[in-house]
Design an enzyme around this catalytic site. Structure first.
Site, PDB file in Angstrom:
ATOM      1  N   LYS A 149       0.960  -1.258  -0.022  1.00 21.67           N
ATOM      2  CA  LYS A 149       0.024   0.020   0.006  1.00 21.67           C
ATOM      3  C   LYS A 149       0.927   1.202  -0.009  1.00 21.67           C
ATOM      4  O   LYS A 149       1.750   1.581   0.548  1.00 21.67           O
ATOM      5  CB  LYS A 149      -1.001   0.053   1.293  1.00 21.67           C
ATOM      6  CG  LYS A 149      -2.057   1.240   1.380  1.00 21.67           C
ATOM      7  CD  LYS A 149      -2.846   0.966   2.297  1.00 21.67           C
ATOM      8  CE  LYS A 149      -3.811   2.329   2.567  1.00 21.67           C
ATOM      9  NZ  LYS A 149      -4.562   2.820   1.467  1.00 21.67           N
ATOM     10  N   CYS A 172      -3.294  11.058  -7.316  1.00 22.16           N
ATOM     11  CA  CYS A 172      -3.190  11.905  -6.249  1.00 22.16           C
ATOM     12  C   CYS A 172      -3.223  13.316  -6.623  1.00 22.16           C
ATOM     13  O   CYS A 172      -3.172  13.400  -7.972  1.00 22.16           O
ATOM     14  CB  CYS A 172      -2.071  11.688  -5.538  1.00 22.16           C
ATOM     15  SG  CYS A 172      -0.593  11.984  -6.269  1.00 22.16           S
ATOM     16  N   ASN A 199      -7.542   3.435 -10.790  1.00 25.76           N
ATOM     17  CA  ASN A 199      -7.739   3.688  -9.645  1.00 25.76           C
ATOM     18  C   ASN A 199      -9.292   3.881  -9.313  1.00 25.76           C
ATOM     19  O   ASN A 199     -10.067   3.683 -10.190  1.00 25.76           O
ATOM     20  CB  ASN A 199      -7.090   5.063  -9.000  1.00 25.76           C
ATOM     21  CG  ASN A 199      -6.745   4.916  -7.580  1.00 25.76           C
ATOM     22  OD1 ASN A 199      -7.415   4.455  -6.775  1.00 25.76           O
ATOM     23  ND2 ASN A 199      -5.330   5.060  -7.282  1.00 25.76           N
ATOM     24  N   LYS A 257       0.434   4.525 -11.713  1.00 30.60           N
ATOM     25  CA  LYS A 257      -0.947   4.090 -11.604  1.00 30.60           C
ATOM     26  C   LYS A 257      -1.707   5.429 -11.902  1.00 30.60           C
ATOM     27  O   LYS A 257      -1.584   6.503 -11.403  1.00 30.60           O
ATOM     28  CB  LYS A 257      -1.083   3.773 -10.102  1.00 30.60           C
ATOM     29  CG  LYS A 257      -2.589   3.616  -9.639  1.00 30.60           C
ATOM     30  CD  LYS A 257      -2.987   2.001  -9.566  1.00 30.60           C
ATOM     31  CE  LYS A 257      -4.387   2.061  -8.933  1.00 30.60           C
ATOM     32  NZ  LYS A 257      -4.258   1.707  -7.499  1.00 30.60           N
ATOM     33  N   GLY A 292      -7.098   8.559   3.156  1.00 29.69           N
ATOM     34  CA  GLY A 292      -6.288   9.945   3.097  1.00 29.69           C
ATOM     35  C   GLY A 292      -4.984   9.416   2.925  1.00 29.69           C
ATOM     36  O   GLY A 292      -4.016  10.208   3.222  1.00 29.69           O
ATOM     37  N   MET A 293      -4.472   8.272   2.126  1.00 29.84           N
ATOM     38  CA  MET A 293      -3.149   7.756   1.930  1.00 29.84           C
ATOM     39  C   MET A 293      -2.346   8.001   2.994  1.00 29.84           C
ATOM     40  O   MET A 293      -1.419   8.647   3.356  1.00 29.84           O
ATOM     41  CB  MET A 293      -2.472   8.468   0.731  1.00 29.84           C
ATOM     42  CG  MET A 293      -2.904   7.920  -0.515  1.00 29.84           C
ATOM     43  SD  MET A 293      -1.849   8.443  -2.016  1.00 29.84           S
ATOM     44  CE  MET A 293      -2.839   9.947  -2.494  1.00 29.84           C
ATOM     45  N   THR A 347     -10.715  -5.088  -4.134  1.00 30.20           N
ATOM     46  CA  THR A 347     -11.770  -5.238  -3.554  1.00 30.20           C
ATOM     47  C   THR A 347     -12.226  -6.742  -3.689  1.00 30.20           C
ATOM     48  O   THR A 347     -12.791  -7.626  -2.693  1.00 30.20           O
ATOM     49  CB  THR A 347     -13.266  -4.558  -3.993  1.00 30.20           C
ATOM     50  OG1 THR A 347     -12.895  -3.046  -4.169  1.00 30.20           O
ATOM     51  CG2 THR A 347     -14.296  -4.737  -3.349  1.00 30.20           C
TER      52      THR A 347
HETATM   53  C1  FMN Z   1      -8.963  -0.724   0.860  1.00 28.33           C
HETATM   54  C2  FMN Z   1      -8.577  -0.112  -0.371  1.00 28.33           C
HETATM   55  C3  FMN Z   1      -7.426   0.725  -0.071  1.00 28.33           C
HETATM   56  C4  FMN Z   1      -6.561   1.537  -1.062  1.00 28.33           C
HETATM   57  N1  FMN Z   1      -5.546   2.216  -1.063  1.00 28.33           N
HETATM   58  C5  FMN Z   1      -4.932   2.446  -2.361  1.00 28.33           C
HETATM   59  C6  FMN Z   1      -3.676   3.071  -2.029  1.00 28.33           C
HETATM   60  O1  FMN Z   1      -3.098   3.118  -1.206  1.00 28.33           O
HETATM   61  N2  FMN Z   1      -3.002   3.599  -3.326  1.00 28.33           N
HETATM   62  C7  FMN Z   1      -3.551   3.345  -4.527  1.00 28.33           C
HETATM   63  O2  FMN Z   1      -2.855   3.565  -5.571  1.00 28.33           O
HETATM   64  N3  FMN Z   1      -4.781   2.624  -4.810  1.00 28.33           N
HETATM   65  C8  FMN Z   1      -5.417   2.389  -3.630  1.00 28.33           C
HETATM   66  N4  FMN Z   1      -6.599   1.483  -3.780  1.00 28.33           N
HETATM   67  C9  FMN Z   1      -7.208   1.394  -4.970  1.00 28.33           C
HETATM   68  C10 FMN Z   1      -6.927   0.169  -5.733  1.00 28.33           C
HETATM   69  O3  FMN Z   1      -5.484   0.095  -5.828  1.00 28.33           O
HETATM   70  C11 FMN Z   1      -7.658  -0.027  -7.019  1.00 28.33           C
HETATM   71  O4  FMN Z   1      -7.281   0.775  -7.889  1.00 28.33           O
HETATM   72  C12 FMN Z   1      -9.231   0.220  -6.714  1.00 28.33           C
HETATM   73  O5  FMN Z   1      -9.645  -0.268  -5.613  1.00 28.33           O
HETATM   74  C13 FMN Z   1     -10.085  -0.386  -7.858  1.00 28.33           C
HETATM   75  O6  FMN Z   1      -9.876  -1.860  -8.143  1.00 28.33           O
HETATM   76  P1  FMN Z   1     -10.843  -2.681  -7.283  1.00 28.33           P
HETATM   77  O7  FMN Z   1     -12.139  -2.606  -7.871  1.00 28.33           O
HETATM   78  O8  FMN Z   1     -10.214  -4.259  -7.640  1.00 28.33           O
HETATM   79  O9  FMN Z   1     -10.978  -2.574  -5.798  1.00 28.33           O
HETATM   80  C14 FMN Z   1      -7.099   1.145  -2.453  1.00 28.33           C
HETATM   81  C15 FMN Z   1      -8.302   0.442  -2.688  1.00 28.33           C
HETATM   82  C16 FMN Z   1      -8.975  -0.469  -1.581  1.00 28.33           C
HETATM   83  C17 FMN Z   1     -10.088  -1.053  -1.844  1.00 28.33           C
END
Ligand code: FMN
Length: 359
Positions: free
Chosen positions: A76, A195, A260, A232, A130-131, A341
């Site tokens: 992450k 971001c 994202n 990304k 909030g990263m 997810t």
């Molecule tokens: C719990 C959670 C935390 C996430 N944190 C980040 C992150 O820190 N950095 C990032 O680039 N994307 C983050 N994402 C986005 C995911 O990498 C992804 O791009 C987005 O969830 C779409 O994919 P999905 O439909 O498989 O969840 C996060 C997603 C989830 C579900």
């Protein structure tokens, strides 16, 4: 049949999940004998499936999902300094019927803490963190530990983000974060370009090809050529935008990951903001509802990469909930697929893919 609770406890805080997770009461499946490896940006990988930046909070999480057979593991997003998470809840279910389009997202969605999903298709969520980042003294040690928890044919990628702070430009801060991650043991680096863009007036970095290209160039200069570099990006709505972005970043990158989350206003059933605290009225939507939008972006980027004859790998992300969804992304032109997810609610997804002899 109901879907079991996710391994990421969505009612708990980021800190609790960081310290106590993942929650898993099942059995780790036996490793399925691997077919010949594939090349992930020049690194040998057992398969084309992984987990993007998000659910893998630290080395515990990386080790767990590695044992579950996910081979491309993104740590992450981390920063050059400690940064707290928003308070819990950080994830809510959102009620969505069908596919979310950016247009549909102009009206608020209803977020609720708990549903009993009957299938993976019922799982669309919003996430709002909030990263957060541990201090580098913590995450660098932990990245080194994560390296010891992955197996042969598995790849540890670290996601980094830069910000403009204390006289340091966003590019310099991105470069420093990437360097720290590579020194800690990252086998590849992903820059989170979804971001906020502090250079341009509004929007996110990936929407400003010139700024994105400059940062990619700056980070590449810092990293050298031995560490693969990925950007990304978020939702790209037109072929022209895809073309301009690819043209600007390609000379400096090995791969692009898309997408994202999609941004939406999330309210509770009473019509008030669903997530506590200021600045959280809008948050990122992910899971089942965004697959169609993600596939559109992947097709657009794949066309550009092919027509510009670039050697850029494409990582498809967004709404992959089942083994069949992995295929949709590979058929749309992605070289690799990642699920956040989907893997939170079904940690057996990689195992099931390999059982079907797919990789
Ligand atoms: C719990 C959670 C935390 C996430 N944190 C980040 C992150 O820190 N950095 C990032 O680039 N994307 C983050 N994402 C986005 C995911 O990498 C992804 O791009 C987005 O969830 C779409 O994919 P999905 O439909 O498989 O969840 C996060 C997603 C989830 C579900």
């Amino acid at each position: 049949m109901l879907i079991a609770d996710p391994v990421y406890a969505i009612e708990k805080s980021y800190d609790e999940n960081y310290l106590e997770g993942p929650v898993f009461h099942g059995r780790i499946p036996k490793t399925i004998p691997e077919p010949p490896p594939v090349s992930f940006l020049g690194i040998s990988s057992n398969s084309r499936l992984g987990i993007p930046a998000g659910p893998l909070l630290n080395s515990e999480w990386i080790g767990f999902y590695a044992r579950m057979g996910f081979d491309l593991l993104v740590y992450k997003t981390v920063r050059t300094h400690a940064h707290p998470s928003y308070s819990a809840p950080n994830c809510l279910y959102v009620s969505v019927s069908g596919d979310l389009t950016p247009e549909a997202l102009s009206t608020p969605l209803i977020g609720i803490p708990r549903i009993e999903p009957g299938s993976m298709r019922d799982i669309t969520i919003t996430n709002s963190f909030g990263m957060p980042s541990q201090d580098p003294s913590v995450w660098q040690k932990d990245v080194a530990l994560a390296r010891t928890k992955i197996g042969r044919g598995q790849v540890l990628i670290v996601s980094v983000v830069g910000t403009e702070r204390g006289g340091e430009s966003i590019g310099d801060n991105f470069a420093r974060a990437a360097k720290m991650a590579a020194e800690a043991g990252a086998m590849a680096i992903e820059m989170n370009f979804s971001c906020p863009n502090v250079k341009g007036s509004e929007g996110q970095l990936f929407q400003d090809p010139q700024a994105a290209g400059e940062i990619a160039r700056r980070v590449r200069r810092e990293l050298g050529t031995s560490t693969p570099l990925i950007a990304k990006v978020g939702y790209i709505e037109s072929d022209i935008a895809a073309r301009e972005l690819v043209r600007a970043v390609a000379p400096h990158l090995d791969g692009i990951a898309a997408i994202n989350t999609l941004s939406a206003t999330i309210i509770n059933p009473e019509g008030r903001p669903a997530l506590p605290g200021e600045g959280r009225e809008r948050s990122g939507v992910c899971g089942n509802g965004i697959r169609k939008a993600a596939l559109g972006v992947v097709s657009r980027l794949a066309r550009e990469i092919s027509s510009q004859k670039l050697s850029l790998s494409l990582i498809g992300v967004g709404g992959i909930m089942t083994v069949e969804d992995v295929d949709l992304f590979l058929s749309a032109g992605a070289d690799f697929a990642m699920t956040a997810t989907g893997a939170m609610w079904d940690p057996f997804l990689a195992y099931h893919m390999k059982q079907q002899n797919l990789r």
